[in-house]
Design a protein around this motif. Structure first.
Motif, PDB file in Angstrom:
ATOM      1  N   ALA A 118      -0.044  10.729  12.134  1.00 53.57           N
ATOM      2  CA  ALA A 118       0.593   9.418  12.060  1.00 53.57           C
ATOM      3  C   ALA A 118       0.506   8.728  13.415  1.00 53.57           C
ATOM      4  N   TRP A 125       7.740  11.803   8.929  1.00 52.71           N
ATOM      5  CA  TRP A 125       7.277  10.462   8.545  1.00 52.71           C
ATOM      6  C   TRP A 125       7.950  10.020   7.249  1.00 52.71           C
ATOM      7  N   CYS A 162       2.279   7.794   3.196  1.00 52.29           N
ATOM      8  CA  CYS A 162       1.237   8.429   4.015  1.00 52.29           C
ATOM      9  C   CYS A 162       0.688   7.438   5.029  1.00 52.29           C
ATOM     10  N   PRO A 163       0.549   7.839   6.286  1.00 54.22           N
ATOM     11  CA  PRO A 163      -0.006   6.920   7.289  1.00 54.22           C
ATOM     12  C   PRO A 163      -1.475   6.569   7.028  1.00 54.22           C
ATOM     13  N   GLN A 164      -2.115   7.260   6.075  1.00 55.01           N
ATOM     14  CA  GLN A 164      -3.502   6.927   5.720  1.00 55.01           C
ATOM     15  C   GLN A 164      -3.554   5.769   4.720  1.00 55.01           C
ATOM     16  N   ILE A 165      -2.456   5.215   4.332  1.00 55.98           N
ATOM     17  CA  ILE A 165      -2.174   4.101   3.421  1.00 55.98           C
ATOM     18  C   ILE A 165      -2.848   4.144   2.052  1.00 55.98           C
ATOM     19  N   ASP A 185       0.876  -1.171   0.000  1.00 53.90           N
ATOM     20  CA  ASP A 185       0.000   0.000   0.000  1.00 53.90           C
ATOM     21  C   ASP A 185       0.913   1.220   0.000  1.00 53.90           C
ATOM     22  N   TYR A 186       0.383   2.367   0.367  1.00 58.49           N
ATOM     23  CA  TYR A 186       1.172   3.605   0.325  1.00 58.49           C
ATOM     24  C   TYR A 186       1.609   4.068   1.718  1.00 58.49           C
ATOM     25  N   TYR A 187       1.735   3.141   2.647  1.00 61.19           N
ATOM     26  CA  TYR A 187       2.045   3.474   4.036  1.00 61.19           C
ATOM     27  C   TYR A 187       3.334   4.277   4.182  1.00 61.19           C
ATOM     28  N   HIS A 241      10.935   7.085   6.398  1.00 62.45           N
ATOM     29  CA  HIS A 241      10.724   6.033   5.404  1.00 62.45           C
ATOM     30  C   HIS A 241      11.694   6.178   4.229  1.00 62.45           C
TER      31      HIS A 241
END
Length: 123
Positions: free
Chosen positions: A45, A54, A14-17, A9-11, A58
């Motif tokens: 986050a 964040w 972004c923490p909203q994935i 996913d896009y974690y 990463h």
């Protein structure tokens, strides 16, 4: 030690994935980076860091990977946009058979089930 990272996913971005703000309005995903501080302010986050911190954390992790594997061209492009120095590679899931070989779904016997619930405020 070298490692591979598979993005499911896009974690890392972004923490909203899913790159959408908390109401899941797809309009926000199209806005890109400009809406990030607004969204992360509403839904921070899990670590409590700001979105820039964040992504930096990463970025450092992904830049050290041997490969960053993305399951779709879209995911690979987005990962590369946010982490341009990471060794992003588009790799399909080979464990999923050809769609022509998959069984045709049958009509579902699913029926909606009423759920009774109550909300109360604890004093």
């Amino acid at each position: 030690m070298r490692y591979d990272f598979t993005a499911h996913d896009y974690y890392a971005i972004c923490p909203q994935i899913n790159l959408m703000e908390p109401t899941h309005n797809p309009r926000y995903a199209a806005l890109g980076v400009p809406q990030c501080p607004q969204c992360s302010g509403a839904e921070p986050a899990p670590t409590g860091e700001y979105i820039d911190a964040w992504r930096m954390r990463h970025r450092l992790f992904l830049n050290q990977a041997r490969y960053v594997l993305a399951p779709s061209k879209d995911a690979a492009l987005r990962m590369h946009e946010y982490f341009p120095d990471a060794p992003v590679r588009y790799v399909t899931h080979h464990d999923i058979p050809d769609a022509a070989l998959l069984p045709v779904p049958r009509a579902s016997r699913w029926r909606p089930m009423p759920i009774c619930a109550s909300l109360s405020s604890a004093a």
